[in-house]
Scaffold this motif. Structure first.
Motif, PDB file in Angstrom:
ATOM      1  N   THR A   9       0.880  -1.421  -0.075  1.00 48.45           N
ATOM      2  CA  THR A   9      -0.160   0.021   0.045  1.00 48.45           C
ATOM      3  C   THR A   9       0.881   1.211  -0.032  1.00 48.45           C
ATOM      4  O   THR A   9       0.631   2.238  -0.692  1.00 48.45           O
ATOM      5  N   LYS A  10       1.845   1.204   0.851  1.00 49.48           N
ATOM      6  CA  LYS A  10       2.994   2.334   0.899  1.00 49.48           C
ATOM      7  C   LYS A  10       3.700   2.525  -0.500  1.00 49.48           C
ATOM      8  O   LYS A  10       3.633   3.626  -0.906  1.00 49.48           O
ATOM      9  N   ILE A  11       3.951   1.283  -1.210  1.00 53.88           N
ATOM     10  CA  ILE A  11       4.765   1.607  -2.338  1.00 53.88           C
ATOM     11  C   ILE A  11       3.692   2.227  -3.464  1.00 53.88           C
ATOM     12  O   ILE A  11       4.157   3.064  -4.182  1.00 53.88           O
ATOM     13  N   ILE A  12       2.442   1.654  -3.418  1.00 53.18           N
ATOM     14  CA  ILE A  12       1.472   2.147  -4.581  1.00 53.18           C
ATOM     15  C   ILE A  12       1.148   3.589  -4.276  1.00 53.18           C
ATOM     16  O   ILE A  12       1.155   4.381  -5.296  1.00 53.18           O
ATOM     17  N   PHE A  13       1.054   4.062  -3.059  1.00 51.30           N
ATOM     18  CA  PHE A  13       0.912   5.479  -2.495  1.00 51.30           C
ATOM     19  C   PHE A  13       2.171   6.198  -3.120  1.00 51.30           C
ATOM     20  O   PHE A  13       1.777   7.609  -3.850  1.00 51.30           O
ATOM     21  N   LEU A  14       3.228   5.902  -2.856  1.00 51.40           N
ATOM     22  CA  LEU A  14       4.523   6.837  -3.011  1.00 51.40           C
ATOM     23  C   LEU A  14       4.673   6.765  -4.602  1.00 51.40           C
ATOM     24  O   LEU A  14       5.380   7.526  -5.242  1.00 51.40           O
ATOM     25  N   CYS A  15       4.255   5.686  -5.205  1.00 47.63           N
ATOM     26  CA  CYS A  15       4.403   5.521  -6.873  1.00 47.63           C
ATOM     27  C   CYS A  15       3.660   6.567  -7.279  1.00 47.63           C
ATOM     28  O   CYS A  15       4.069   7.388  -8.296  1.00 47.63           O
ATOM     29  N   GLY A  16       2.385   6.778  -7.120  1.00 49.75           N
ATOM     30  CA  GLY A  16       1.417   7.858  -7.388  1.00 49.75           C
ATOM     31  C   GLY A  16       1.956   9.111  -7.403  1.00 49.75           C
ATOM     32  O   GLY A  16       2.093  10.099  -8.085  1.00 49.75           O
ATOM     33  N   ALA A  17       2.472   9.573  -6.043  1.00 47.38           N
ATOM     34  CA  ALA A  17       2.886  10.924  -5.560  1.00 47.38           C
ATOM     35  C   ALA A  17       4.346  10.973  -6.532  1.00 47.38           C
ATOM     36  O   ALA A  17       4.288  12.204  -6.821  1.00 47.38           O
ATOM     37  N   GLY A  18       4.967   9.925  -6.720  1.00 45.94           N
ATOM     38  CA  GLY A  18       6.393  10.092  -7.611  1.00 45.94           C
ATOM     39  C   GLY A  18       6.143  10.416  -8.894  1.00 45.94           C
ATOM     40  O   GLY A  18       6.455  11.474  -9.475  1.00 45.94           O
ATOM     41  N   PHE A  19       5.116   9.995  -9.339  1.00 46.88           N
ATOM     42  CA  PHE A  19       4.551  10.261 -10.932  1.00 46.88           C
ATOM     43  C   PHE A  19       4.278  11.657 -10.961  1.00 46.88           C
ATOM     44  O   PHE A  19       4.659  12.467 -11.936  1.00 46.88           O
ATOM     45  N   LEU A  20       3.409  12.193 -10.122  1.00 45.03           N
ATOM     46  CA  LEU A  20       2.874  13.631 -10.313  1.00 45.03           C
ATOM     47  C   LEU A  20       3.949  14.392  -9.762  1.00 45.03           C
ATOM     48  O   LEU A  20       4.214  15.581 -10.375  1.00 45.03           O
ATOM     49  N   ALA A  21       4.742  14.407  -9.011  1.00 42.15           N
ATOM     50  CA  ALA A  21       6.041  15.099  -8.580  1.00 42.15           C
ATOM     51  C   ALA A  21       6.784  15.291  -9.776  1.00 42.15           C
ATOM     52  O   ALA A  21       7.467  16.335 -10.250  1.00 42.15           O
ATOM     53  N   ALA A  22       7.251  14.143 -10.394  1.00 36.45           N
ATOM     54  CA  ALA A  22       8.319  14.247 -11.601  1.00 36.45           C
ATOM     55  C   ALA A  22       7.574  14.891 -12.924  1.00 36.45           C
ATOM     56  O   ALA A  22       8.291  15.622 -13.284  1.00 36.45           O
ATOM     57  N   PHE A  23       6.164  14.689 -12.955  1.00 38.05           N
ATOM     58  CA  PHE A  23       5.561  15.570 -14.139  1.00 38.05           C
ATOM     59  C   PHE A  23       5.709  16.753 -13.893  1.00 38.05           C
ATOM     60  O   PHE A  23       6.152  17.609 -14.795  1.00 38.05           O
ATOM     61  N   VAL A  24       5.517  17.446 -12.555  1.00 37.08           N
ATOM     62  CA  VAL A  24       5.420  18.817 -12.232  1.00 37.08           C
ATOM     63  C   VAL A  24       6.841  19.453 -12.304  1.00 37.08           C
ATOM     64  O   VAL A  24       7.278  20.411 -12.929  1.00 37.08           O
ATOM     65  N   ASP A  25       7.830  18.541 -11.759  1.00 38.10           N
ATOM     66  CA  ASP A  25       9.258  19.154 -11.538  1.00 38.10           C
ATOM     67  C   ASP A  25      10.133  19.355 -12.838  1.00 38.10           C
ATOM     68  O   ASP A  25      10.756  20.165 -13.118  1.00 38.10           O
ATOM     69  N   SER A  26       9.619  18.205 -14.003  1.00 40.27           N
ATOM     70  CA  SER A  26      10.081  18.402 -15.277  1.00 40.27           C
ATOM     71  C   SER A  26       9.794  19.387 -16.037  1.00 40.27           C
ATOM     72  O   SER A  26      10.595  20.144 -16.937  1.00 40.27           O
ATOM     73  N   ILE A  27       8.309  20.081 -15.585  1.00 44.76           N
ATOM     74  CA  ILE A  27       8.103  21.344 -16.178  1.00 44.76           C
ATOM     75  C   ILE A  27       8.605  22.652 -15.843  1.00 44.76           C
ATOM     76  O   ILE A  27       9.083  23.490 -16.213  1.00 44.76           O
ATOM     77  N   ALA A  28       8.404  22.864 -14.207  1.00 46.07           N
ATOM     78  CA  ALA A  28       8.644  24.013 -13.489  1.00 46.07           C
ATOM     79  C   ALA A  28       9.554  23.914 -12.046  1.00 46.07           C
ATOM     80  O   ALA A  28       9.679  24.749 -11.562  1.00 46.07           O
ATOM     81  N   GLY A  29       9.970  22.639 -11.977  1.00 51.24           N
ATOM     82  CA  GLY A  29      10.517  22.612 -10.653  1.00 51.24           C
ATOM     83  C   GLY A  29       9.429  22.568  -9.406  1.00 51.24           C
ATOM     84  O   GLY A  29       8.124  22.445  -9.989  1.00 51.24           O
ATOM     85  N   GLY A  30      10.018  21.977  -8.345  1.00 52.11           N
ATOM     86  CA  GLY A  30       9.055  21.977  -7.069  1.00 52.11           C
ATOM     87  C   GLY A  30       8.557  20.788  -6.762  1.00 52.11           C
ATOM     88  O   GLY A  30       7.458  20.533  -6.260  1.00 52.11           O
ATOM     89  N   GLY A  31       9.025  19.730  -7.479  1.00 55.05           N
ATOM     90  CA  GLY A  31       8.708  18.377  -7.332  1.00 55.05           C
ATOM     91  C   GLY A  31       8.796  17.638  -5.945  1.00 55.05           C
ATOM     92  O   GLY A  31       7.895  17.103  -5.539  1.00 55.05           O
ATOM     93  N   GLY A  32       9.789  18.174  -5.261  1.00 57.41           N
ATOM     94  CA  GLY A  32      10.007  17.937  -4.128  1.00 57.41           C
ATOM     95  C   GLY A  32       8.793  18.145  -3.024  1.00 57.41           C
ATOM     96  O   GLY A  32       8.491  17.576  -1.739  1.00 57.41           O
ATOM     97  N   LEU A  33       8.121  19.194  -3.574  1.00 58.53           N
ATOM     98  CA  LEU A  33       6.847  19.633  -2.528  1.00 58.53           C
ATOM     99  C   LEU A  33       5.912  18.621  -2.560  1.00 58.53           C
ATOM    100  O   LEU A  33       5.266  18.293  -1.624  1.00 58.53           O
ATOM    101  N   ILE A  34       5.942  17.779  -3.572  1.00 56.60           N
ATOM    102  CA  ILE A  34       4.940  16.635  -3.606  1.00 56.60           C
ATOM    103  C   ILE A  34       5.609  15.331  -3.103  1.00 56.60           C
ATOM    104  O   ILE A  34       4.977  14.526  -2.305  1.00 56.60           O
ATOM    105  N   SER A  35       6.787  15.023  -3.172  1.00 55.07           N
ATOM    106  CA  SER A  35       7.305  13.741  -2.972  1.00 55.07           C
ATOM    107  C   SER A  35       7.889  13.673  -1.605  1.00 55.07           C
ATOM    108  O   SER A  35       7.342  12.743  -0.941  1.00 55.07           O
ATOM    109  N   LEU A  36       8.548  14.740  -0.925  1.00 56.84           N
ATOM    110  CA  LEU A  36       9.021  14.653   0.280  1.00 56.84           C
ATOM    111  C   LEU A  36       7.862  14.329   1.345  1.00 56.84           C
ATOM    112  O   LEU A  36       7.780  13.805   2.342  1.00 56.84           O
TER     113      LEU A  36
END
Length: 256
Positions: free
Chosen positions: A8-35
């Motif tokens: 469950t933890k892995i699934i949750f973090l994979c979803g958060a990671g996808f969104l974080a990387a998507f945002v970060d690759s465009i404008a930075g700030g992905g750590g706001l989601i992943s951390l």
């Protein structure tokens, strides 16, 4: 053997990671989601920082490669800046492993609020590419930027991509796409440097880091493609949003 709670933890973090990387690759700030996602999953701060660097390094490598292939990376000045980013990251990680990272948060709050608010009211910032080549002055300022943000990324992290984009626009006159491309390569350098040091100190949770990295690579590919194709019209609003979101997160954590 993986338990239900770990899956469950892995699934949750994979979803958060996808969104974080998507945002970060465009404008930075992905750590706001992943951390925060790591902390919400019950992972300790230092282990969260190290594991996040593992996954984020995979994502930033993917973005850097795509930006480079699209000729949005300028090696003319990066060859001067990259070594200082690496040096700053080494010092930053070794510092955060010894002291509490909250020391930087008040300064970061002031700076990132300035970046976000300035970008809202400046209609011309990052719209056109005004880069006219390197000079002794812009290389010197770029080295200071690279070292400072390399240190900051190794020490703390959130907002590094946004700071890099803003700094490269102001110093070199890039538009948002060029600044995002060059900034991503600098960000990858600090990420991979920090990752190696965290790994040497045993601060990576590989059971989570590896599957999360795969999802972050997918997010980075999608985000980078949109950034290259849509240009400044897409990057600027996301850039402003993430800058102000980082500031709000710091305010909530420390002052409310």
């Amino acid at each position: 053997m993986l338990t239900t709670s770990i899956i469950t933890k892995i699934i949750f973090l994979c979803g958060a990671g996808f969104l974080a990387a998507f945002v970060d690759s465009i404008a930075g700030g992905g750590g706001l989601i992943s951390l925060p996602a790591f902390l919400a999953a019950g992972i300790s701060p230092h282990l969260a920082l190290g594991t996040n660097k593992f996954s984020a390094s995979c994502a930033s490598f993917t973005s850097s490669l795509k930006f480079a292939k699209s000729k949005k990376v300028n090696w003319q000045f990066l060859k001067y800046l990259l070594p200082f980013t690496l040096l700053g990251a080494v010092i930053g990680v070794n510092t955060v492993l010894k002291i509490d990272e909250k020391i930087l948060q008040s300064l970061v709050l002031i700076l990132i609020l300035f970046v976000g608010i300035y970008s809202i009211f400046s209609k011309s910032i990052g719209v056109e590419n005004k880069f006219k080549g390197t000079t002794k002055l812009n290389i010197f300022l770029g080295i200071i930027l690279a070292f400072s943000l390399g240190f900051y990324d190794g020490f703390f992290g959130p907002g590094t991509g946004s700071f890099l984009i803003f700094g490269l626009i102001k110093i070199f006159g890039f538009d948002f796409v060029q600044a995002a491309g060059n900034g991503k390569l600098l960000n990858f350098t600090s990420n991979i440097t920090a990752l190696i040091i965290f790994a040497l100190h045993g601060e990576i949770y590989y059971t989570v880091a590896i599957p999360m990295a795969l999802f972050m690579i997918l997010g980075a590919k999608l985000g980078t493609s949109l950034a290259i194709n849509k240009g400044s019209k897409l990057i600027k609003p996301i850039f402003v949003t993430m800058s102000l979101a980082v500031a709000c997160k710091i305010i909530i954590q420390n002052f409310l």
